[in-house]
Enzyme design. Sequence first.
Site, PDB file in Angstrom:
ATOM      1  N   ASN A 112      50.415  20.510  32.684  1.00  0.00           N
ATOM      2  CA  ASN A 112      51.633  21.262  32.418  1.00  0.00           C
ATOM      3  C   ASN A 112      51.826  22.266  33.553  1.00  0.00           C
ATOM      4  O   ASN A 112      50.936  23.078  33.814  1.00  0.00           O
ATOM      5  CB  ASN A 112      51.523  21.993  31.068  1.00  0.00           C
ATOM      6  N   THR A 121      55.739  18.625  29.263  1.00  0.00           N
ATOM      7  CA  THR A 121      56.550  19.820  29.117  1.00  0.00           C
ATOM      8  C   THR A 121      56.652  20.151  27.633  1.00  0.00           C
ATOM      9  O   THR A 121      56.820  19.259  26.790  1.00  0.00           O
ATOM     10  CB  THR A 121      57.921  19.704  29.827  1.00  0.00           C
ATOM     11  N   GLU A 122      56.475  21.442  27.283  1.00  0.00           N
ATOM     12  CA  GLU A 122      56.251  21.834  25.899  1.00  0.00           C
ATOM     13  C   GLU A 122      57.503  21.718  25.048  1.00  0.00           C
ATOM     14  O   GLU A 122      57.439  21.889  23.831  1.00  0.00           O
ATOM     15  CB  GLU A 122      55.645  23.234  25.818  1.00  0.00           C
ATOM     16  N   ASN A 123      58.638  21.427  25.681  1.00  0.00           N
ATOM     17  CA  ASN A 123      59.827  21.175  24.869  1.00  0.00           C
ATOM     18  C   ASN A 123      59.946  19.705  24.465  1.00  0.00           C
ATOM     19  O   ASN A 123      61.005  19.274  24.014  1.00  0.00           O
ATOM     20  CB  ASN A 123      61.104  21.665  25.579  1.00  0.00           C
TER      21      ASN A 123
END
Lengths: 219, 219, 228, 228
Positions: free
Chosen positions: B29, B52-54
């Site tokens: 990330n 990606t954390e979304n």
Amino acid sequence: MTVEDLPRWSLDEMAARVAADIADGAVVNLGIGMPTKVADHLLDGREIVLHTENGLLGMGPAPNDGDEDRDLINAGKQPVTLVPGASFFHHADAFAMMRGGHLDVCVLGAFQVSMHGDLANWHTGEPDAIPAVGGAMDLAIGARDTWVMMPLLTREGERKLVPVCDYPLTAPNSVSRVYTDRAVFDITAGGLLVRERVEGLGADDLAHLVGDVVLEEPA
Amino acid sequence: MTVEDLPRWSLDEMAARVAADIADGAVVNLGIGMPTKVADHLLDGREIVLHTENGLLGMGPAPNDGDEDRDLINAGKQPVTLVPGASFFHHADAFAMMRGGHLDVCVLGAFQVSMHGDLANWHTGEPDAIPAVGGAMDLAIGARDTWVMMPLLTREGERKLVPVCDYPLTAPNSVSRVYTDRAVFDITAGGLLVRERVEGLGADDLAHLVGDVVLEEPA
Amino acid sequence: MIDKIVPDLETAVSDVRDGHTVLVGGFGTAGMPFALVDALIEHGARDLTIVSNNAGNGETGLAALLKAGQVRKVVCSFPRQPDSWVFDELYRSGELELELVPQGNLAERLRAAGAGIGAFYSPTAVGTQLAEGRETRRIDGRDYVLEYPIRGDVALIKALRGDRWGNLVYRMTARNFAPVMAMAAETTIVEVHEVVELGALDPEVVVTPGIFVQHVVQVTDPFVDGAA
Amino acid sequence: MIDKIVPDLETAVSDVRDGHTVLVGGFGTAGMPFALVDALIEHGARDLTIVSNNAGNGETGLAALLKAGQVRKVVCSFPRQPDSWVFDELYRSGELELELVPQGNLAERLRAAGAGIGAFYSPTAVGTQLAEGRETRRIDGRDYVLEYPIRGDVALIKALRGDRWGNLVYRMTARNFAPVMAMAAETTIVEVHEVVELGALDPEVVVTPGIFVQHVVQVTDPFVDGAA
């Protein structure tokens, strides 16, 4: 008149009573055993969504002989089918639906139910019995309404609706309605209310059958 | 010789160093800001999966002008693309990957890093600042390795690699490596180890730049 | 018969009441249910607590709702953005309360509410300002902070397609918070780009099963039409 | 280059060690990774703790593993079944330890392990034998029991299709525990009916992203061939 002579509903008549009480649009989990029969009596014109905790919403009836699919089963590991609108999900999501309070109704079998709504349906408590709990404890605490379907007496004539359960509990204070072969009961904060008695069974007969359990007959 | 005259790496040179240290097959990330640049330097022949954390694994480079899609963005809300093997998932799953220790590396920017690996990168601590944390705290504690990429000094010449952070912490004891424009450091239980110095920068120069931070040069 | 499709946005948001906690999907503008937020402004409910990742961009969406004075408190992970001036001003003037929650805790607390979890020990924010005053516990040699569920009275989310049971699929990273918010709210209201026939969504690819959804309203989105 | 495809079952299970905790997918026979369990019998690792919903049927799969004497302890929700005689006998003779876990707690404890949750308060089993000796807490007027994560050294699961990154899709209710077990194990090993090219799985429909998977082995399943 002996207990055996007193009138009783058949399993189908019990299942029909449960089915008639399920509102249009409800999401329902029918437990293993007796409650499975409810599916056969769901009313035409009402759209009921069946949940099974092994990962399916929108369960349909049993398949025709030869159409069984090993990967399409219910919680009792019996083959089922899909209805339009069905969806699959994993076990944590399946139980989130239950434990998160999203199911409208679950219908469970039971060894015993107490007059305060305590449920005992997972373990006989016998020392050599192999315990198995499955999803029973999750179901009992999760659905908005937990209904039990069971004979009022065991084959040996022992009472199953009792003042206090002596079998190990599945969940305290969880059952709101009990469908038996002799009567239907609402378990409320105010007491155990008789919703309906089988035709030909008097209030006194029923009081005798349930013994120490205090009943309130409708006014 | 003033601080300004001492040699330093460019942002691209820093990013190239980070990229070279990412192993083939790693899931990574890249945080908002400076770390985004690392993507441009990932080595051919190594297959790196960007998280990606979304809600996306398998993020590709920025799209060509005109090919941006409003619904395909990274955590910095910039348009991105997909690579073959990509998958979408919801936010709780995206953070489970992080918090559950499944990411190999995350690379973050920072206000300050302490010699013990404390990270401060979410809040300047100024009383009128509007705080915003996003996924910084989750990233810092979640990845197997948390690397920081930052200049060694602020534009005003203040040290960012410090004995103790005075900015509010993002996560104590979380950073294992710091890539700066003057040197790369490993933060180990035994101390702060200099992995590499920019060419032309002596050990004494570096010691002067970091001040009270105790460095260990490789033997 | 189950029919969660409602004819218009006004009907869709009619259950919202003053003082409600409203979960609003989206990450920046991706997945932001702009039409439902506009309908909520039109509806006029006040004293709301808004739970969302951000606190509005520019003058539209959540920013417009804030500007309309309908919001008492914002629960979010990242309010400060280059174009979050509406939030910034209300916050600085003290008119708006902020609960700042790390993004992973926000997602997990929403899921916990939907899954019936009473509270959970989170690895995030240990040893930081955001854990001050909270219960911590060492488990297996690691420190955790106790976090409680975030429940919504209402969730406003956006999906790509939905059917009359409320089954949903999403579009790319617009999925973000929507599935956990749908689980966490008493009433989940969805704007979909397209209402499809029951049975048109493959049971294997439904992301949010209809059990988590109460109202679905179709909102044509010219962007998706162009892109799809 | 990432290539999680392994050529055969023997290689797939070669990471298993004596004393490991092994998560085994499946609900009854649906989703049960029979080929991997057979490979584990062949492999011979002993003193295992098996975490699975059931404890084996007939003489195959988990029942065969139990019979081979490789298992020390079973963690499951429903060991007793009409054809669970192998388990029954070992349990009654005291050769096998049993930890009985309500099915919802089992699923949630596996997910917690995968999601980095230290522990959580569960609404299930409150006031029952299965909560005896456990910490309980009243939150918001309701009682909960504290439950801890279940981590696996290895997970053995089954999927319909997988690619070389380990992305997976499942088949109907054979999905069951596999996605949470994949999250919860250090090494997740998957038998798939079909290995597909990278990019062949639609990013919107992947159920288990490859990050949770370490080894994939193709096992032709005549049943699925016939049914699909």
